[in-house]
Design a protein around this motif. Structure first.
Motif, PDB file in Angstrom:
ATOM      1  N   SER A 277       0.839  -1.211   0.000  1.00  0.00           N
ATOM      2  CA  SER A 277       0.000   0.000   0.000  1.00  0.00           C
ATOM      3  C   SER A 277       0.868   1.252   0.000  1.00  0.00           C
ATOM      4  O   SER A 277       0.614   2.202  -0.758  1.00  0.00           O
TER       5      SER A 277
ATOM      6  N   ILE B 143       1.115   4.036  -2.993  1.00  0.00           N
ATOM      7  CA  ILE B 143       0.871   5.461  -2.756  1.00  0.00           C
ATOM      8  C   ILE B 143       2.013   6.286  -3.327  1.00  0.00           C
ATOM      9  O   ILE B 143       1.804   7.317  -3.978  1.00  0.00           O
TER      10      ILE B 143
ATOM     11  N   ILE C 267      -6.665   0.985  -1.172  1.00  0.00           N
ATOM     12  CA  ILE C 267      -6.131   1.893  -0.144  1.00  0.00           C
ATOM     13  C   ILE C 267      -5.373   3.045  -0.789  1.00  0.00           C
ATOM     14  O   ILE C 267      -5.567   4.221  -0.433  1.00  0.00           O
TER      15      ILE C 267
ATOM     16  N   VAL D  86      -6.382   7.032  -0.626  1.00  0.00           N
ATOM     17  CA  VAL D  86      -5.506   8.094  -0.115  1.00  0.00           C
ATOM     18  C   VAL D  86      -5.348   9.200  -1.163  1.00  0.00           C
ATOM     19  O   VAL D  86      -5.384  10.404  -0.834  1.00  0.00           O
TER      20      VAL D  86
END
Length: 260
Positions: free
Chosen positions: A20, A24, A166, A170
């Motif tokens: 994750s 990101i 996820i 974000v």
């Protein structure tokens, strides 16, 4: 249905957290491009364009994960030219890199060389469909890179899918504030375009078989961003100092003549 047994073990959760975080970081270039492109739209259309762009990015990542055998097949050699082997992945990266280089160069020219008062107004000329189309084209390149990274780190499709949910979540939360920050500061916008230009060069190099570690690229981006943030802080402090030290020349504050 994805196998959820991976979440019954600590290793699965560690892999999810690591993947994750990596997704990101890999999504930073996506957010920068998204912010630059949606700025061409009227203010009221920008949030919708950002949401559509990120949801399309998520959809493409999930589709590519479900077609994982096809994605990995893209690494097979299609043809050779001048001693260099080219695969489907290489061609996609080359196309995306050239597009990014051209787009970033055009935007830099538009910001630095075009001196037209109309350009200072919100750009209603940007077609919503045109902007979304360009976002989709780059999403394909970024999604392919993201999925190949995920496959190299995780063994379970379920972990990869949750990590991508996820990461995109974000990005949805912070894309608006990042875009607004870039638009408020002209120097930051040029820096963002420089990042896109750099990423385009990296994509072209990767497509030509010259792999450059993303760690070096993101370190350079973080260092440049840090320097620019310091410069912005110093400029703001200098402006406050000049305003505070400027003499007040209003008549009410002029020095009274002697003997008055």
């Amino acid at each position: 249905m994805p196998d959820l047994s991976a979440f019954l073990h600590a290793d699965g959760w560690i892999t999810l957290a690591t993947l994750s975080a990596l997704e990101i970081v890999l999504g930073i270039d996506n957010i920068v491009f998204l912010s630059i492109m949606t700025a061409k739209l009227p203010q009221e259309q920008q949030p919708l364009a950002r949401r559509i762009g990120l949801l399309l990015a998520l959809g493409m990542r999930l589709l590519l994960l479900l077609a994982i055998s096809w994605v990995m097949g893209l690494k097979a050699t299609l043809f050779s030219l001048l001693g260099q082997d080219f695969s489907g992945r290489d061609l996609i990266l080359l196309g995306g890199g050239v597009f990014l280089i051209g787009k970033a160069t055009h935007e830099m020219f538009d910001k630095l060389e075009v001196d037209d008062p109309k350009e200072e107004q919100p750009k209603a000329k940007g077609s919503f469909v045109s902007v979304i189309t360009q976002i989709v084209l780059l999403d394909i390149v970024f999604s392919l890179d993201s999925v190949i990274t995920a496959v190299g780190m995780a063994q379970h499709i379920s972990i990869m899918m949750v990590a991508m949910f996820i990461a995109v979540g974000v990005m949805l939360v912070f894309a608006g504030s990042i875009g607004a920050f870039i638009q408020r500061h002209p120097s930051m916008k040029i820096l963002a375009l420089s990042f896109l230009l750099l990423i385009g060069v990296v994509l072209v190099a990767d497509g030509m078989g010259q792999h450059i570690s993303k760690g070096y690229i993101y370190f350079a981006m973080a260092f440049s961003l840090g320097v620019e943030l310091i410069n912005m802080h110093l400029r703001a402090r200098q402006r406050r100092t000049k305003m505070g030290s400027s003499p007040d020349l209003s008549p009410a504050h002029e020095q009274a003549p002697p003997g008055s």
